[in-house]
Design an enzyme around this catalytic site. Structure first.
Site, mmCIF file in Angstrom:
data_model
loop_
_atom_site.group_PDB
_atom_site.id
_atom_site.type_symbol
_atom_site.label_atom_id
_atom_site.label_comp_id
_atom_site.label_asym_id
_atom_site.label_seq_id
_atom_site.Cartn_x
_atom_site.Cartn_y
_atom_site.Cartn_z
ATOM 1 N N MET A 58 -3.933 4.635 -0.377
ATOM 2 C CA MET A 58 -4.611 5.192 0.799
ATOM 3 C C MET A 58 -5.649 6.240 0.419
ATOM 4 O O MET A 58 -6.608 6.462 1.158
ATOM 5 C CB MET A 58 -3.596 5.775 1.781
ATOM 6 C CG MET A 58 -2.823 4.729 2.556
ATOM 7 S SD MET A 58 -3.872 3.592 3.504
ATOM 8 C CE MET A 58 -4.577 4.698 4.730
ATOM 9 N N VAL A 91 0.849 -1.198 0.000
ATOM 10 C CA VAL A 91 0.000 0.000 0.000
ATOM 11 C C VAL A 91 0.881 1.242 0.000
ATOM 12 O O VAL A 91 1.893 1.285 0.706
ATOM 13 C CB VAL A 91 -0.903 0.019 1.265
ATOM 14 C CG1 VAL A 91 -1.727 1.287 1.334
ATOM 15 C CG2 VAL A 91 -1.786 -1.211 1.314
ATOM 16 N N CYS A 92 0.483 2.239 -0.780
ATOM 17 C CA CYS A 92 1.140 3.552 -0.731
ATOM 18 C C CYS A 92 0.047 4.612 -0.825
ATOM 19 O O CYS A 92 -1.124 4.322 -0.560
ATOM 20 C CB CYS A 92 2.184 3.691 -1.843
ATOM 21 S SG CYS A 92 1.488 3.727 -3.507
ATOM 22 N N ARG A 93 0.396 5.801 -1.204
ATOM 23 C CA ARG A 93 -0.594 6.879 -1.260
ATOM 24 C C ARG A 93 -1.595 6.672 -2.393
ATOM 25 O O ARG A 93 -2.793 6.764 -2.201
ATOM 26 C CB ARG A 93 0.107 8.231 -1.424
ATOM 27 C CG ARG A 93 -0.848 9.395 -1.445
ATOM 28 C CD ARG A 93 -0.110 10.741 -1.534
ATOM 29 N NE ARG A 93 -1.060 11.826 -1.617
ATOM 30 C CZ ARG A 93 -1.627 12.242 -2.737
ATOM 31 N NH1 ARG A 93 -1.350 11.659 -3.886
ATOM 32 N NH2 ARG A 93 -2.487 13.239 -2.725
ATOM 33 N N GLY A 139 -0.941 4.120 -5.214
ATOM 34 C CA GLY A 139 -0.818 2.830 -5.878
ATOM 35 C C GLY A 139 0.411 2.670 -6.751
ATOM 36 O O GLY A 139 0.688 1.572 -7.215
#
Length: 98
Positions: free
Chosen positions: A87, A59-61, A63
């Protein structure tokens, strides 16, 4: 590279490893509960913190970084996917964060 939706990630967070690869300043805005935080730049050096027998959802901000992380994990012998939308999508879905 496999992708997992936000609802799928939410359903699997008690089973799979949720790996947040955002920077410390980004995770201060909220993280998925029951997750591991390893910033992208530290991932290679900290692979031993992940269990290769348990699938990983990166997971990141948004994708993008998580897709790169999932690729690197798959090359290292893990079973990994990225959460589409990151996120931003998680928070839009109003799912819990810590």
């Amino acid at each position: 590279m496999p992708e997992v939706t936000v609802p799928e990630t939410n359903a699997r967070r008690g089973v799979d490893q949720i790996l947040d690869v955002r920077e410390n300043s980004e995770v201060a805005e909220g993280m998925i509960q029951a997750r591991v935080h390893i910033p992208m730049g530290e991932l290679h050096a900290r692979l031993n913190e992940l269990d290769p027998a348990i699938p990983v959802i990166a997971v990141c901000r948004s994708g993008n970084r998580s897709a790169t992380a999932a690729d690197a994990l798959n090359q290292a012998g893990f079973t990994a996917a990225t959460m589409t939308g990151g996120m931003i999508a998680w928070q839009r879905a109003e799912l819990p964060t810590t």
